[in-house]
Design a protein around this motif. Sequence first.
Motif, PDB file in Angstrom:
ATOM      1  N   ALA A  12      76.517  86.637 -38.062  1.00  0.00           N
ATOM      2  CA  ALA A  12      76.045  87.196 -36.803  1.00  0.00           C
ATOM      3  C   ALA A  12      74.576  86.849 -36.568  1.00  0.00           C
ATOM      4  CB  ALA A  12      76.240  88.711 -36.795  1.00  0.00           C
ATOM      5  N   LEU A  13      73.772  86.898 -37.620  1.00  0.00           N
ATOM      6  CA  LEU A  13      72.364  86.519 -37.474  1.00  0.00           C
ATOM      7  C   LEU A  13      72.224  85.040 -37.133  1.00  0.00           C
ATOM      8  CD1 LEU A  13      70.707  88.512 -40.369  1.00  0.00           C
ATOM      9  CD2 LEU A  13      70.398  88.867 -37.928  1.00  0.00           C
ATOM     10  N   LEU A  14      73.026  84.197 -37.759  1.00  0.00           N
ATOM     11  CA  LEU A  14      72.994  82.772 -37.447  1.00  0.00           C
ATOM     12  C   LEU A  14      73.399  82.528 -35.996  1.00  0.00           C
ATOM     13  CD1 LEU A  14      74.427  80.534 -40.289  1.00  0.00           C
ATOM     14  CD2 LEU A  14      72.547  80.023 -38.775  1.00  0.00           C
ATOM     15  N   ALA A  15      74.465  83.192 -35.566  1.00  0.00           N
ATOM     16  CA  ALA A  15      74.909  83.034 -34.181  1.00  0.00           C
ATOM     17  C   ALA A  15      73.848  83.535 -33.212  1.00  0.00           C
ATOM     18  CB  ALA A  15      76.227  83.777 -33.970  1.00  0.00           C
ATOM     19  N   ALA A  16      73.191  84.637 -33.538  1.00  0.00           N
ATOM     20  CA  ALA A  16      72.139  85.159 -32.657  1.00  0.00           C
ATOM     21  C   ALA A  16      70.970  84.183 -32.576  1.00  0.00           C
ATOM     22  CB  ALA A  16      71.668  86.523 -33.162  1.00  0.00           C
ATOM     23  N   LEU A  17      70.551  83.624 -33.698  1.00  0.00           N
ATOM     24  CA  LEU A  17      69.461  82.638 -33.666  1.00  0.00           C
ATOM     25  C   LEU A  17      69.855  81.396 -32.882  1.00  0.00           C
ATOM     26  CD1 LEU A  17      68.045  82.794 -37.290  1.00  0.00           C
ATOM     27  CD2 LEU A  17      66.869  83.438 -35.188  1.00  0.00           C
ATOM     28  N   TRP A  18      71.088  80.953 -33.068  1.00  0.00           N
ATOM     29  CA  TRP A  18      71.548  79.771 -32.341  1.00  0.00           C
ATOM     30  C   TRP A  18      71.614  80.042 -30.843  1.00  0.00           C
ATOM     31  CZ3 TRP A  18      76.327  78.753 -29.813  1.00  0.00           C
ATOM     32  CH2 TRP A  18      76.471  77.433 -29.401  1.00  0.00           C
ATOM     33  N   LEU A  19      72.144  81.206 -30.463  1.00  0.00           N
ATOM     34  CA  LEU A  19      72.220  81.543 -29.036  1.00  0.00           C
ATOM     35  C   LEU A  19      70.828  81.713 -28.430  1.00  0.00           C
ATOM     36  CD1 LEU A  19      75.238  84.003 -28.933  1.00  0.00           C
ATOM     37  CD2 LEU A  19      75.101  81.726 -27.918  1.00  0.00           C
ATOM     38  N   LEU A  20      69.934  82.351 -29.151  1.00  0.00           N
ATOM     39  CA  LEU A  20      68.581  82.519 -28.621  1.00  0.00           C
ATOM     40  C   LEU A  20      67.858  81.188 -28.490  1.00  0.00           C
ATOM     41  CD1 LEU A  20      67.331  85.740 -30.407  1.00  0.00           C
ATOM     42  CD2 LEU A  20      67.796  85.434 -27.973  1.00  0.00           C
ATOM     43  N   SER A  21      68.076  80.296 -29.418  1.00  0.00           N
ATOM     44  CA  SER A  21      67.360  79.025 -29.348  1.00  0.00           C
ATOM     45  C   SER A  21      67.947  78.094 -28.299  1.00  0.00           C
ATOM     46  CB  SER A  21      67.384  78.325 -30.705  1.00  0.00           C
ATOM     47  OG  SER A  21      68.703  77.939 -31.023  1.00  0.00           O
ATOM     48  N   SER A  22      69.198  78.317 -27.922  1.00  0.00           N
ATOM     49  CA  SER A  22      69.806  77.440 -26.929  1.00  0.00           C
ATOM     50  C   SER A  22      69.868  78.065 -25.536  1.00  0.00           C
ATOM     51  CB  SER A  22      71.211  77.043 -27.382  1.00  0.00           C
ATOM     52  OG  SER A  22      72.043  78.187 -27.432  1.00  0.00           O
ATOM     53  N   ALA A  23      69.374  79.273 -25.360  1.00  0.00           N
ATOM     54  CA  ALA A  23      69.397  79.904 -24.041  1.00  0.00           C
ATOM     55  C   ALA A  23      68.393  79.210 -23.129  1.00  0.00           C
ATOM     56  CB  ALA A  23      69.066  81.392 -24.171  1.00  0.00           C
ATOM     57  N   PRO A  24      68.812  78.824 -21.912  1.00  0.00           N
ATOM     58  CA  PRO A  24      67.888  78.120 -21.015  1.00  0.00           C
ATOM     59  C   PRO A  24      66.717  78.995 -20.567  1.00  0.00           C
ATOM     60  CG  PRO A  24      70.063  78.376 -19.997  1.00  0.00           C
ATOM     61  CD  PRO A  24      70.142  78.936 -21.366  1.00  0.00           C
ATOM     62  N   LEU A  25      66.925  80.283 -20.513  1.00  0.00           N
ATOM     63  CA  LEU A  25      65.857  81.172 -20.087  1.00  0.00           C
ATOM     64  C   LEU A  25      64.746  81.239 -21.130  1.00  0.00           C
ATOM     65  CD1 LEU A  25      64.926  83.230 -17.936  1.00  0.00           C
ATOM     66  CD2 LEU A  25      66.112  84.973 -19.252  1.00  0.00           C
ATOM     67  N   LEU A  26      65.110  81.199 -22.406  1.00  0.00           N
ATOM     68  CA  LEU A  26      64.131  81.301 -23.479  1.00  0.00           C
ATOM     69  C   LEU A  26      63.661  79.949 -24.009  1.00  0.00           C
ATOM     70  CD1 LEU A  26      65.729  84.193 -25.523  1.00  0.00           C
ATOM     71  CD2 LEU A  26      63.839  84.343 -23.926  1.00  0.00           C
ATOM     72  N   ALA A  27      64.242  78.869 -23.536  1.00  0.00           N
ATOM     73  CA  ALA A  27      63.880  77.548 -24.048  1.00  0.00           C
ATOM     74  C   ALA A  27      62.394  77.242 -23.900  1.00  0.00           C
ATOM     75  CB  ALA A  27      64.725  76.476 -23.384  1.00  0.00           C
ATOM     76  N   PRO A  28      61.760  77.556 -22.762  1.00  0.00           N
ATOM     77  CA  PRO A  28      60.320  77.267 -22.681  1.00  0.00           C
ATOM     78  C   PRO A  28      59.490  78.094 -23.663  1.00  0.00           C
ATOM     79  CG  PRO A  28      61.215  77.669 -20.486  1.00  0.00           C
ATOM     80  CD  PRO A  28      62.287  77.991 -21.479  1.00  0.00           C
ATOM     81  N   LEU A  29      59.925  79.311 -23.936  1.00  0.00           N
ATOM     82  CA  LEU A  29      59.188  80.155 -24.871  1.00  0.00           C
ATOM     83  C   LEU A  29      59.417  79.743 -26.327  1.00  0.00           C
ATOM     84  CD1 LEU A  29      59.876  83.631 -23.240  1.00  0.00           C
ATOM     85  CD2 LEU A  29      57.793  82.275 -23.102  1.00  0.00           C
ATOM     86  N   ALA A  30      60.649  79.341 -26.637  1.00  0.00           N
ATOM     87  CA  ALA A  30      60.983  79.043 -28.022  1.00  0.00           C
ATOM     88  C   ALA A  30      60.392  77.717 -28.471  1.00  0.00           C
ATOM     89  CB  ALA A  30      62.495  79.026 -28.191  1.00  0.00           C
ATOM     90  N   GLY A  31      60.520  76.705 -27.676  1.00  0.00           N
ATOM     91  CA  GLY A  31      60.019  75.386 -28.058  1.00  0.00           C
ATOM     92  C   GLY A  31      60.856  74.801 -29.190  1.00  0.00           C
ATOM     93  N   SER A  32      60.382  73.733 -29.787  1.00  0.00           N
ATOM     94  CA  SER A  32      61.148  73.076 -30.845  1.00  0.00           C
ATOM     95  C   SER A  32      60.939  73.745 -32.201  1.00  0.00           C
ATOM     96  CB  SER A  32      60.751  71.613 -30.923  1.00  0.00           C
ATOM     97  OG  SER A  32      59.367  71.534 -31.250  1.00  0.00           O
ATOM     98  N   THR A  33      59.887  74.533 -32.342  1.00  0.00           N
ATOM     99  CA  THR A  33      59.616  75.138 -33.647  1.00  0.00           C
ATOM    100  C   THR A  33      60.465  76.377 -33.914  1.00  0.00           C
ATOM    101  OG1 THR A  33      57.844  76.483 -32.727  1.00  0.00           O
ATOM    102  CG2 THR A  33      57.259  74.324 -33.665  1.00  0.00           C
ATOM    103  N   HIS A  34      61.039  76.947 -32.866  1.00  0.00           N
ATOM    104  CA  HIS A  34      61.826  78.169 -33.061  1.00  0.00           C
ATOM    105  C   HIS A  34      63.001  77.912 -33.990  1.00  0.00           C
ATOM    106  CE1 HIS A  34      64.744  81.352 -32.066  1.00  0.00           C
ATOM    107  NE2 HIS A  34      63.658  82.095 -31.983  1.00  0.00           N
ATOM    108  N   TRP A  35      63.768  76.872 -33.735  1.00  0.00           N
ATOM    109  CA  TRP A  35      64.908  76.573 -34.589  1.00  0.00           C
ATOM    110  C   TRP A  35      64.433  76.037 -35.942  1.00  0.00           C
ATOM    111  CZ3 TRP A  35      69.441  78.344 -35.009  1.00  0.00           C
ATOM    112  CH2 TRP A  35      70.413  77.701 -35.758  1.00  0.00           C
ATOM    113  N   GLY A  36      63.249  75.486 -35.992  1.00  0.00           N
ATOM    114  CA  GLY A  36      62.717  75.002 -37.253  1.00  0.00           C
ATOM    115  C   GLY A  36      62.392  76.126 -38.222  1.00  0.00           C
TER     116      GLY A  36
END
Length: 107
Positions: free
Chosen positions: A62-86
């Motif tokens: 569930a934590l992995l899915a939440a991180l994946w969904l948050l990092s791929s959400a278009p609304l949060l993409a500008p805030l997350a950047g490339s380092t979020h998934w890193g």
Amino acid sequence: MTASNQTDIDAMLTAMLAPPTRPGDRAFTLQVERANDAQAAYARARARFWRSFAFEALAVGALLAALWLLSSAPLLAPLAGSTHWGLAPPLLLILLLWFGVQRWRSA
């Protein structure tokens, strides 16, 4: 005459095939009972382990899915950047190590 002979043969076979009369082996009985108790306790501990492991695996999933969904959400993409998934793999590694330490301490 055959009836008497048959009775003698039956009595002789009964005496020959009867189990020997001796006292029971109390130490062996106790050893078998202890082995049965240990096997039952092991089965309970194993079932408890697998239930706990399944719950923890679902939590990590569930934590992995939440991180994946948050990092791929278009609304949060500008805030997350490339380092979020890193940062997700080291954080998940710390989480998995924590679960492993908890499991080791409870054993």
